[in-house]
Design a protein around this motif. Structure first.
Motif, PDB file in Angstrom:
ATOM      1  N   PHE A   1      -4.184   9.462  12.623  1.00  0.00           N
ATOM      2  CA  PHE A   1      -4.463   7.983  11.764  1.00  0.00           C
ATOM      3  C   PHE A   1      -5.611   7.927  10.885  1.00  0.00           C
ATOM      4  O   PHE A   1      -5.319   7.459   9.924  1.00  0.00           O
ATOM      5  CB  PHE A   1      -4.399   7.114  13.116  1.00  0.00           C
ATOM      6  N   LEU A   2      -6.591   8.467  11.299  1.00  0.00           N
ATOM      7  CA  LEU A   2      -7.704   8.529  10.316  1.00  0.00           C
ATOM      8  C   LEU A   2      -7.216   9.457   8.964  1.00  0.00           C
ATOM      9  O   LEU A   2      -7.672   8.914   7.869  1.00  0.00           O
ATOM     10  CB  LEU A   2      -8.940   9.345  11.101  1.00  0.00           C
ATOM     11  N   ALA A   3      -6.385  10.523   9.305  1.00  0.00           N
ATOM     12  CA  ALA A   3      -6.050  11.325   8.014  1.00  0.00           C
ATOM     13  C   ALA A   3      -5.149  10.578   6.978  1.00  0.00           C
ATOM     14  O   ALA A   3      -5.099  10.590   5.826  1.00  0.00           O
ATOM     15  CB  ALA A   3      -5.438  12.540   8.451  1.00  0.00           C
ATOM     16  N   VAL A   4      -4.358   9.720   7.787  1.00  0.00           N
ATOM     17  CA  VAL A   4      -3.443   8.782   6.792  1.00  0.00           C
ATOM     18  C   VAL A   4      -4.398   7.640   6.167  1.00  0.00           C
ATOM     19  O   VAL A   4      -4.157   7.520   5.024  1.00  0.00           O
ATOM     20  CB  VAL A   4      -2.241   8.187   7.608  1.00  0.00           C
ATOM     21  N   TYR A   5      -5.190   7.144   7.005  1.00  0.00           N
ATOM     22  CA  TYR A   5      -5.976   6.011   6.487  1.00  0.00           C
ATOM     23  C   TYR A   5      -6.852   6.577   5.266  1.00  0.00           C
ATOM     24  O   TYR A   5      -6.997   6.076   4.234  1.00  0.00           O
ATOM     25  CB  TYR A   5      -6.807   5.243   7.649  1.00  0.00           C
TER      26      TYR A   5
ATOM     27  N   LYS B   1      -8.392   5.895  -6.467  1.00  0.00           N
ATOM     28  CA  LYS B   1      -7.681   6.248  -7.726  1.00  0.00           C
ATOM     29  C   LYS B   1      -7.138   5.020  -8.420  1.00  0.00           C
ATOM     30  O   LYS B   1      -7.309   4.984  -9.717  1.00  0.00           O
ATOM     31  CB  LYS B   1      -6.556   7.200  -7.489  1.00  0.00           C
ATOM     32  N   LEU B   2      -6.418   4.246  -7.728  1.00  0.00           N
ATOM     33  CA  LEU B   2      -5.813   3.029  -8.606  1.00  0.00           C
ATOM     34  C   LEU B   2      -7.145   2.223  -9.179  1.00  0.00           C
ATOM     35  O   LEU B   2      -6.983   1.541 -10.181  1.00  0.00           O
ATOM     36  CB  LEU B   2      -5.067   2.367  -7.575  1.00  0.00           C
ATOM     37  N   LEU B   3      -8.168   1.986  -8.267  1.00  0.00           N
ATOM     38  CA  LEU B   3      -9.502   1.143  -9.039  1.00  0.00           C
ATOM     39  C   LEU B   3      -9.861   1.820 -10.228  1.00  0.00           C
ATOM     40  O   LEU B   3     -10.265   1.218 -11.114  1.00  0.00           O
ATOM     41  CB  LEU B   3     -10.529   1.433  -7.730  1.00  0.00           C
ATOM     42  N   ARG B   4      -9.880   3.114 -10.298  1.00  0.00           N
ATOM     43  CA  ARG B   4     -10.532   3.908 -11.317  1.00  0.00           C
ATOM     44  C   ARG B   4      -9.350   3.761 -12.483  1.00  0.00           C
ATOM     45  O   ARG B   4      -9.708   3.382 -13.588  1.00  0.00           O
ATOM     46  CB  ARG B   4     -10.333   5.409 -11.168  1.00  0.00           C
ATOM     47  N   GLU B   5      -7.997   3.571 -12.274  1.00  0.00           N
ATOM     48  CA  GLU B   5      -6.907   3.122 -13.350  1.00  0.00           C
ATOM     49  C   GLU B   5      -7.490   1.909 -13.743  1.00  0.00           C
ATOM     50  O   GLU B   5      -7.248   1.491 -15.042  1.00  0.00           O
ATOM     51  CB  GLU B   5      -5.462   3.323 -12.684  1.00  0.00           C
ATOM     52  N   LYS B   6      -7.701   1.054 -12.981  1.00  0.00           N
ATOM     53  CA  LYS B   6      -7.801  -0.257 -13.286  1.00  0.00           C
ATOM     54  C   LYS B   6      -9.044  -0.624 -14.031  1.00  0.00           C
ATOM     55  O   LYS B   6      -9.253  -1.537 -15.201  1.00  0.00           O
ATOM     56  CB  LYS B   6      -8.072  -1.349 -12.059  1.00  0.00           C
ATOM     57  N   ASN B   7      -9.995   0.357 -13.663  1.00  0.00           N
ATOM     58  CA  ASN B   7     -11.280   0.202 -14.538  1.00  0.00           C
ATOM     59  C   ASN B   7     -11.052   0.753 -15.857  1.00  0.00           C
ATOM     60  O   ASN B   7     -11.713   0.170 -16.711  1.00  0.00           O
ATOM     61  CB  ASN B   7     -12.469   0.820 -13.881  1.00  0.00           C
ATOM     62  N   GLN B   8     -10.433   1.758 -15.963  1.00  0.00           N
ATOM     63  CA  GLN B   8     -10.013   2.592 -17.314  1.00  0.00           C
ATOM     64  C   GLN B   8      -9.233   1.316 -18.063  1.00  0.00           C
ATOM     65  O   GLN B   8      -9.210   1.434 -19.329  1.00  0.00           O
ATOM     66  CB  GLN B   8      -9.226   3.590 -17.167  1.00  0.00           C
ATOM     67  N   LEU B   9      -8.272   0.580 -17.459  1.00  0.00           N
ATOM     68  CA  LEU B   9      -7.567  -0.402 -18.127  1.00  0.00           C
ATOM     69  C   LEU B   9      -8.148  -1.539 -18.795  1.00  0.00           C
ATOM     70  O   LEU B   9      -8.301  -2.027 -19.926  1.00  0.00           O
ATOM     71  CB  LEU B   9      -6.457  -0.875 -17.070  1.00  0.00           C
ATOM     72  N   GLN B  10      -9.415  -1.782 -17.949  1.00  0.00           N
ATOM     73  CA  GLN B  10     -10.248  -2.874 -18.339  1.00  0.00           C
ATOM     74  C   GLN B  10     -11.105  -2.306 -19.540  1.00  0.00           C
ATOM     75  O   GLN B  10     -11.480  -3.118 -20.336  1.00  0.00           O
ATOM     76  CB  GLN B  10     -11.343  -3.199 -17.248  1.00  0.00           C
ATOM     77  N   ALA B  11     -11.647  -1.135 -19.290  1.00  0.00           N
ATOM     78  CA  ALA B  11     -12.251  -0.421 -20.409  1.00  0.00           C
ATOM     79  C   ALA B  11     -11.625  -0.464 -21.957  1.00  0.00           C
ATOM     80  O   ALA B  11     -12.307  -0.510 -23.050  1.00  0.00           O
ATOM     81  CB  ALA B  11     -12.853   0.884 -20.012  1.00  0.00           C
ATOM     82  N   ASP B  12     -10.293   0.007 -21.663  1.00  0.00           N
ATOM     83  CA  ASP B  12      -9.433  -0.026 -22.741  1.00  0.00           C
ATOM     84  C   ASP B  12      -9.268  -1.196 -23.572  1.00  0.00           C
ATOM     85  O   ASP B  12      -9.138  -1.380 -24.667  1.00  0.00           O
ATOM     86  CB  ASP B  12      -8.057   0.670 -22.612  1.00  0.00           C
TER      87      ASP B  12
ATOM     88  N   ASN C   1      -8.118   6.994  -0.519  1.00  0.00           N
ATOM     89  CA  ASN C   1      -8.068   7.969  -1.788  1.00  0.00           C
ATOM     90  C   ASN C   1      -7.248   7.422  -2.910  1.00  0.00           C
ATOM     91  O   ASN C   1      -7.660   7.327  -3.868  1.00  0.00           O
ATOM     92  CB  ASN C   1      -7.752   9.347  -1.219  1.00  0.00           C
ATOM     93  N   THR C   2      -6.158   6.948  -2.413  1.00  0.00           N
ATOM     94  CA  THR C   2      -5.202   6.358  -3.441  1.00  0.00           C
ATOM     95  C   THR C   2      -5.653   5.100  -3.921  1.00  0.00           C
ATOM     96  O   THR C   2      -5.537   4.764  -5.175  1.00  0.00           O
ATOM     97  CB  THR C   2      -3.966   5.861  -2.625  1.00  0.00           C
ATOM     98  N   ASN C   3      -6.458   4.173  -3.141  1.00  0.00           N
ATOM     99  CA  ASN C   3      -7.046   3.038  -3.608  1.00  0.00           C
ATOM    100  C   ASN C   3      -8.051   3.185  -4.678  1.00  0.00           C
ATOM    101  O   ASN C   3      -8.325   2.358  -5.643  1.00  0.00           O
ATOM    102  CB  ASN C   3      -7.517   1.897  -2.403  1.00  0.00           C
TER     103      ASN C   3
ATOM    104  N   ALA D   1       0.943  -1.263   0.007  1.00  0.00           N
ATOM    105  CA  ALA D   1       0.145  -0.075  -0.090  1.00  0.00           C
ATOM    106  C   ALA D   1       0.896   1.268   0.073  1.00  0.00           C
ATOM    107  O   ALA D   1       1.875   1.599   0.601  1.00  0.00           O
ATOM    108  CB  ALA D   1      -1.057   0.020   1.207  1.00  0.00           C
ATOM    109  N   TYR D   2       0.484   2.365  -0.753  1.00  0.00           N
ATOM    110  CA  TYR D   2       1.016   3.470  -0.672  1.00  0.00           C
ATOM    111  C   TYR D   2       0.194   4.659  -0.855  1.00  0.00           C
ATOM    112  O   TYR D   2      -0.967   4.430  -1.138  1.00  0.00           O
ATOM    113  CB  TYR D   2       2.119   3.509  -1.784  1.00  0.00           C
TER     114      TYR D   2
END
Length: 433
Positions: free
Chosen positions: A204-208, A217-228, A213-215, A149-150
Motif C-alpha cells: 500500500f505504501l509503495a502505491v501511495y 510531477k504534475l505540480l512541476r508541470e503546473k508550475n512550469q505552465l504558470q512560469a510560461d 511522485n505523480t502528484n 488520481a493516477y
C-alpha cells in the motif's frame, strides 16, 4: 470433482475482478469498450484455466489463475497495453497478498495449518471473499476520495513495485517454511497474519508513494505552465507598449504625412502617391491584432501562439468572443487552452505541405458559465485515437500526454466534454466546459 471446479472458477473470477480493480486503482489504463474484447478475454482465460487443470493435472488454483489471466491486458487500450503487461504480475501478486492474509486468518480461526486451509472448500471460499471485499473497499475509497488520481509508471517506479513484491513474497515464504519447525501452532499462525498484514501495508505504501511522485510531477508541470504563462504576459504587455509607442509616433507625424499626400494628390502623381503610401505602411508596421477574443488570459496565449506560428510559417485563424468574467477559474481556462494550442502548434510544425500548415480556433461562451472551444490543425497523417487518448509517436512515451491528461482532468472537474477526432489531413479537438 465438482467442488474443485467451483473453487477453480471462483479463484479465476476473484483474481480477474481483482486485476480489473488493480488496473483501475493505478488510474493509468483505459479499458476497451467493445463487448467482443471481453468475451474473448473470458473465453481465453477459461480455456487456459481448464487446460492447466485437466491436461497438466494442476491443482494449485492461484497459480492456474496467474497463468490464465496473463491475457487480461488485451482488454486495455493499445496505447498502454505494453505497460499493462509489465505491471500485470505486480497487480496480481499485490491483490493475492490479501488472499494470503485471509488464508492466515482462516488458519488462526480454524486452528489448522496452511495445507488444511487450501484443501478445505468453505475456508477457501472465505479467503476468496475476503480478498474481493478488501479490493472493493479500496476501489470505493479511491472513487470517493481520489477519483481522478493516477500513477505515471516510469521504469524506476516499476522497479520499486517489483522490489517490494519480491521482499514481501520472500518474507512470507520464509515464515511459511518455518511453520513445520515451530511447535507453537497458534503463535506461528498469528505471526503469519501480522507478517502478511505488514507486507500488504508495504505494498500500500509503495502505491501511495507512486501517487505522491505523480502528484509532484504534475505540480512541476503546473508550475512550469504558470512560469510560461507569466512570460507570455510579459511579452503581451511589451507588445501592447510597443504598439502604443508606434501609434504615438505615427500620430506625431500624421499632419506632415497628410500634407505630403494632399500635395501628391493635387499634382495627380499617382505613382509617387502609391509609393509614399507603401512607405508609410512599411515604416509604421502597426499590428492591431492583439485583441483576439476579448478575454485577456486567452488573448495572451493567442499572441504567443501566433508569434510562434509566424516564425514557423503557420497560418492561424481565430474566431469568437469570450468575456473576462467567467465562472471557470482562470488557471483551469489557461490549462485547457495552453495545452490544446501547444499540441496543435507541435503537430502542425511537423507538416511539410504548405496548405496543411494552419491552425483554426473557434471559441465562444454560454451564459458566462460554459465555454465552447474548437481547435483544428493540419497533420501529415491520420492520428490514432483510442479512448479519447492520442497514441503518441514520440520517443519519450512516458512523459508525453501529460498535457492532454491535464485537459481531461480539467474537463472532468467541470463535468464537461472533450472529443478528439482525426481525418487524414486534419486533427480536431472540441471542448465544452
Amino acid at each position: 470433482m465438482i467442488e474443485s471446479i467451483i473453487l477453480l472458477l471462483s479463484t479465476l473470477f476473484c483474481n480477474g475482478v481483482s486485476c480489473y480493480i488493480g488496473y483501475q486503482l493505478l488510474g493509468t489504463f483505459t479499458f476497451c469498450s467493445k463487448l467482443w474484447n471481453w468475451v474473448i478475454l473470458i473465453s481465453g482465460a477459461l480455456f487456459l484455466a481448464f487446460g492447466w487443470y485437466f491436461l497438466f493435472n494442476m491443482t494449485a488454483y492461484s497459480q492456474i489463475s496467474l497463468l490464465s489471466l496473463w491475457i487480461f491486458p488485451f482488454v486495455i487500450s493499445k496505447n498502454s497495453r505494453k505497460v499493462a503487461f509489465v505491471v500485470y504480475p505486480f497487480i496480481y501478486f499485490a491483490s493475492s497478498m490479501l488472499s494470503s492474509i485471509g488464508t492466515f486468518i482462516a488458519m488462526v480461526i480454524g486452528h489448522s495449518n496452511f495445507d488444511e486451509v487450501i484443501s478445505n472448500f468453505w475456508q477457501m471460499l472465505f479467503v476468496l471473499l475476503f480478498q474481493l471485499i478488501i479490493m472493493f473497499v479500496f476501489f470505493i475509497v479511491k472513487k470517493l476520495i481520489a477519483r481522478d488520481a493516477y500513477i505515471i509508471l516510469t521504469v524506476r517506479q516499476i522497479v520499486i513495485f517489483y522490489t517490494v513484491i519480491f521482499c514481501s513474497v520472500a518474507l512470507l515464504s520464509i515464515i511459511v517454511a518455518l511453520e513445520g519447525i515451530v511447535s507453537n501452532e497458534l503463535g506461528m499462525n498469528m505471526l503469519l497474519v501480522f507478517a502478511s498484514i505488514a507486507c500488504a501495508s508495504l505494498l500500500f505504501l509503495a502505491v501511495y508513494q507512486a501517487y505522491l511522485n505523480t502528484n509532484q510531477k504534475l505540480l512541476r508541470e503546473k508550475n512550469q505552465l504558470q512560469a510560461d504563462f507569466q512570460k507570455m504576459q510579459q511579452m503581451y504587455y511589451e507588445t501592447i507598449l510597443k504598439q502604443n509607442e508606434d501609434i504615438r509616433k505615427f500620430k506625431h507625424d500624421i499632419n506632415g504625412h497628410l500634407q505630403t499626400i494632399r500635395y501628391l494628390n493635387m499634382e495627380e502623381n499617382v505613382q509617387d502617391l502609391e509609393e509614399y503610401l507603401q512607405k508609410i505602411e512599411q515604416q509604421t508596421s502597426i499590428d492591431l491584432q492583439t485583441r483576439y477574443t476579448g478575454n485577456k488570459m486567452i488573448d495572451i496565449l493567442l499572441v504567443d501562439l501566433c508569434n510562434q506560428a509566424n516564425l514557423n510559417g503557420i497560418e492561424v485563424h481565430v474566431d469568437g468572443y469570450l468575456p473576462n468574467q467567467l465562472a471557470i477559474e482562470e488557471f483551469d481556462l489557461t490549462t485547457v487552452c495552453f495545452n490544446l494550442f501547444k499540441n496543435a502548434l507541435e503537430a502542425t510544425s511537423q507538416v511539410t505541405e504548405k496548405h496543411k500548415r494552419y491552425i483554426d480556433i473557434f471559441i465562444d461562451y454560454v451564459d458566462l458559465s460554459h465555454l465552447v472551444l474548437e481547435v483544428k490543425n493540419g497533420i501529415s497523417q491520420k492520428v490514432v485515437i483510442e479512448g479519447n487518448h492520442v497514441r503518441t509517436t514520440k520517443e519519450d512515451v512516458r512523459n508525453h500526454g501529460i498535457g492532454l491528461r491535464n485537459v481531461i482532468s480539467t474537463v472532468e472537474k467541470y463535468d464537461g466534454y472533450l472529443n478528439l477526432d482525426s481525418t487524414e489531413t486534419e486533427f480536431i479537438a472540441k471542448v465544452f466546459l
